[in-house]
Design an enzyme around this catalytic site. Structure first.
Site, PDB file in Angstrom:
ATOM      1  N   TRP A 140      75.360  44.076  14.645  1.00 47.10           N
ATOM      2  CA  TRP A 140      75.007  43.237  15.790  1.00 47.10           C
ATOM      3  C   TRP A 140      73.477  43.137  15.854  1.00 47.10           C
ATOM      4  O   TRP A 140      72.799  44.185  15.800  1.00 47.10           O
ATOM      5  CB  TRP A 140      75.581  43.890  17.061  1.00 47.10           C
ATOM      6  CG  TRP A 140      75.277  43.177  18.337  1.00 47.10           C
ATOM      7  CD1 TRP A 140      75.419  41.843  18.592  1.00 47.10           C
ATOM      8  CD2 TRP A 140      74.787  43.772  19.540  1.00 47.10           C
ATOM      9  NE1 TRP A 140      75.058  41.583  19.888  1.00 47.10           N
ATOM     10  CE2 TRP A 140      74.660  42.735  20.484  1.00 47.10           C
ATOM     11  CE3 TRP A 140      74.450  45.077  19.910  1.00 47.10           C
ATOM     12  CZ2 TRP A 140      74.214  42.965  21.783  1.00 47.10           C
ATOM     13  CZ3 TRP A 140      74.007  45.312  21.195  1.00 47.10           C
ATOM     14  CH2 TRP A 140      73.891  44.262  22.119  1.00 47.10           C
ATOM     15  N   ASP A 221      79.764  52.654  18.897  1.00 47.41           N
ATOM     16  CA  ASP A 221      79.633  51.532  19.821  1.00 47.41           C
ATOM     17  C   ASP A 221      81.036  50.958  20.033  1.00 47.41           C
ATOM     18  O   ASP A 221      81.595  50.329  19.144  1.00 47.41           O
ATOM     19  CB  ASP A 221      78.690  50.480  19.214  1.00 47.41           C
ATOM     20  CG  ASP A 221      78.429  49.323  20.179  1.00 47.41           C
ATOM     21  OD1 ASP A 221      79.043  49.304  21.256  1.00 47.41           O
ATOM     22  OD2 ASP A 221      77.607  48.446  19.838  1.00 47.41           O
ATOM     23  N   ALA A 223      82.612  48.507  22.160  1.00 49.55           N
ATOM     24  CA  ALA A 223      82.344  47.440  23.128  1.00 49.55           C
ATOM     25  C   ALA A 223      83.534  46.514  23.336  1.00 49.55           C
ATOM     26  O   ALA A 223      83.536  45.721  24.278  1.00 49.55           O
ATOM     27  CB  ALA A 223      81.132  46.625  22.686  1.00 49.55           C
ATOM     28  N   LYS A 256      83.646  43.158  28.172  1.00 44.17           N
ATOM     29  CA  LYS A 256      84.570  42.243  27.484  1.00 44.17           C
ATOM     30  C   LYS A 256      86.025  42.524  27.871  1.00 44.17           C
ATOM     31  O   LYS A 256      86.799  41.601  28.070  1.00 44.17           O
ATOM     32  CB  LYS A 256      84.455  42.369  25.959  1.00 44.17           C
ATOM     33  CG  LYS A 256      83.139  42.858  25.448  1.00 44.17           C
ATOM     34  CD  LYS A 256      82.115  41.769  25.310  1.00 44.17           C
ATOM     35  CE  LYS A 256      80.793  42.406  24.936  1.00 44.17           C
ATOM     36  NZ  LYS A 256      79.744  41.541  24.585  1.00 44.17           N
TER      37      LYS A 256
HETATM   38  C1  LMR Z   1      77.576  38.956  21.254  1.00 41.28           C
HETATM   39  O1  LMR Z   1      77.323  39.596  20.235  1.00 41.28           O
HETATM   40  O2  LMR Z   1      77.788  37.731  21.249  1.00 41.28           O
HETATM   41  C2  LMR Z   1      77.649  39.675  22.566  1.00 41.28           C
HETATM   42  O3  LMR Z   1      77.597  41.047  22.363  1.00 41.28           O
HETATM   43  C3  LMR Z   1      76.639  39.194  23.526  1.00 41.28           C
HETATM   44  C4  LMR Z   1      75.270  39.729  23.296  1.00 41.28           C
HETATM   45  O4  LMR Z   1      74.718  40.337  24.202  1.00 41.28           O
HETATM   46  O5  LMR Z   1      74.718  39.546  22.202  1.00 41.28           O
END
Ligand code: LMR
Length: 402
Positions: A140, A221, A223, A256
C-alpha cells in the site's frame, strides 16, 4: 536590532518548504469527481459500492447511531486509550475467542488503521531507534511514508510479480532468512493491498515458522477483515504468526468492515513477552498517542461497540458484511470468466487486484473510457457495478491486446 533579526527571519520559515506532490490516490478521487462523463468508472480508492454504485451506511450502523444519539449522556474525555470496551470487543475478533483473557496482548483505539500503523511505528522507534522492518513490494503506497516518518528503516523485498500474478514466496522467505532477531516484518493480514494476492495457509505456516526460528516480530496490517473469505477465515494467517511470535503488533481497522471510512475507527494491539512487559507497552502507547492525537475520535468506536455488544445488531452486521464479501467474490468471478488473462482475479481476495497495464495504458483507459484506477494498475474490484463490469473488462483487454 533584535526585532530587526526577527523581522528578517520570520517570513523565510515556510519559504524553506518544498512543495509536496499530492497523494496520488486521493488526487484520483478529485480527478474522477471532476469528470463529467455519466458513465465514468471509479475503481480508484478502496471504498465498497453496492450494485447501484452507492456506498451505503450499514443498517446496524444506522441503528447504533440512533441508539447513541438517544443514550449518550456526555462527550467528556475518555482518555488516550479511547473506548476501552470497543478495544475489548475487537480483541477476540482479531485474535480469536481464546485471546480475550490473554494479558500479554494489550490494545488502544486509534484514528483508523493509519493511526494504528503510525502508533506502532512510533512504539518501535521508542523501543529501538535502529529498528528495521521487512516490507514486501508492492505494498500500500502509504505504508512507506507512515513507517519511515516515524523513523523505522525499511528493508524492501519482492512479494508479487504483476506480469505472472504470482506471489514471490521464495524470494520473500530468502529475504526474511537474512533477518536478525528483533527485526520486524510487515504483513498484510488478508486482502493484500494493492495485489489481492494473499498467502495460502501453508505459506502462513512457513512464515510463522521463520518468525519463530529467527525471532522476528510480525507487524500485521489487518484492514479488511471479513472482505476476503469471511471474518474468521480472514484472521487465520494473523493468528498463526502472532501465536508463533514472542512479540507482535496488529493494526486493525473497522473503517472498511463497518463501512465507516470517514469515522477513522481502528485499534493497535501489541503482544508483549509477558504481562509485566505488556503493562509497560501500554504506558508507552498512551504516552505516544498523547503526543500525536491525545485521544482518538469517539463516534466510530462507540458505534462499533454498540453493534458488537448487541446480539441482534451484531448478527445483522455479520450478515451485511457477508453480503459485501459475496458481492466482491461475484464481481471477481465475472471478471475471471470474461477473459482467461483475467482468470487470476477470481483467485485473489478483497477489494483490490492489479492489472498488468503500464502507466500509459492506465492513462489511456482513463481518457478513452473514463476508467479511474491507480497508476500502478491497481483497481478496486467493488468499485464496479453490475452494469459496467463487462465494459471495464473489455477496455482492459483491449489495452492488453495493444
Ligand atoms: C486505499 O488503499 O484505497 C484505502 O486504503 C484508502 C487510503 O487511505 O489509501
Amino acid at each position: 536590532m533584535q526585532s530587526g533579526v526577527l523581522v528578517a527571519n520570520s517570513p523565510t520559515l515556510f519559504d524553506r518548504l518544498g512543495a509536496q506532490k499530492p497523494d496520488a490516490l486521493l488526487q484520483l478521487i478529485a480527478l474522477c469527481n471532476a469528470d463529467p462523463r455519466p458513465d465514468k468508472i471509479d475503481v480508484g480508492v478502496g471504498v465498497y459500492k453496492d450494485s447501484a454504485g452507492n456506498t451505503p451506511i450499514l443498517r446496524a450502523v444506522k441503528k447504533a447511531e440512533a441508539i447513541l444519539l438517544e443514550t449518550q449522556e456526555t462527550k467528556s474525555y475518555l482518555g488516550s486509550q479511547g473506548d476501552a470496551r470497543f478495544v475489548e470487543l475487537i480483541k477476540p475478533i482479531a485474535f480469536g475467542e481464546g485471546a480475550s483473557g490473554d494479558d500479554r496482548i494489550v490494545g488502544v483505539q486509534t484514528p483508523g488503521g493509519c493511526g494504528a500503523l503510525r502508533l506502532g511505528a512510533e512504539l518501535i522507534v521508542a523501543a529501538d531507534p535502529d529498528a528495521r522492518i521487512f516490507v514486501g513490494q508492492p505494498t500500500w503506497p502509504n505504508h512507506g511514508p507512515l513507517i519511515e516518518c516515524a523513523g523505522v528503516r525499511m528493508v524492501n523485498h519482492p512479494y508479487y510479480d504483476n506480469q505472472s500474478h504470482a506471489i514471490l514466496f521464495d524470494e520473500m522467505m530468502s529475504a526474511l532468512g537474512e533477518g536478525r532477531p528483533g527485526d520486524l516484518v510487515l504483513v498484510h493480514g488478508c486482502c493484500h493491498n494493492p495485489t489481492g494476492a494473499d498467502l495460502s495457509l501453508d505459506q502462513w505456516r512457513a512464515l510463522a515458522d521463520i518468525v519463530s526460528r529467527r525471532g522476528l516480530i510480525p507487524f500485521v496490517d489487518l484492514a479488511y477483515q471479513g472482505l476476503g473469505h469471511g471474518l474468521e477465515a480472514d484472521a487465520e494467517g494473523t493468528r498463526l504468526v502472532v501465536e508463533a511470535a514472542d512479540q507482535a503488533l496488529v493494526a486493525h481497522s473497522n473503517d472498511k468492515n463497518f463501512g465507516i471510512y470517514r469515522e477513522r475507527t481502528g485499534s493497535l494491539f501489541i503482544k508483549a513477552s509477558s504481562k509485566a512487559a505488556a503493562g509497560t507497552v501500554m504506558s508507552n502507547l498512551l504516552g505516544l498517542a498523547r503526543t500525536m492525537w491525545s485521544m482518538p475520535p469517539d463516534h466510530g468506536a462507540a458505534v462499533v461497540r454498540i453493534v458488537l455488544d448487541d446480539a441482534d445488531l451484531r448478527a445483522d452486521w455479520r450478515s451485511e458484511l457477508d453480503e459485501m464479501c459475496a458481492r466482491i467474490r461475484s464481481l471477481r468471478a465475472r471478471l475471471a470468466a470474461y477473459d482467461e488473462r483475467l482468470a487470476y482475479i477470481g483467485d485473489q481476495n478483497g477489494m483490490f487486484s492489479m492489472l498488468p497495464l503500464s502507466p500509459e495504458q492506465v492513462l489511456a483507459v482513463r481518457e478513452k473510457d473514463g476508467i479511474y484506477m491507480a497508476g500502478s494498475g491497481r483497481f478496486n474490484v467493488v468499485g464496479l457495478s453490475d452494469d459496467n463490469v463487462d465494459r471495464f473488462a473489455a477496455a482492459v483487454v483491449r489495452e492488453m491486446d495493444g
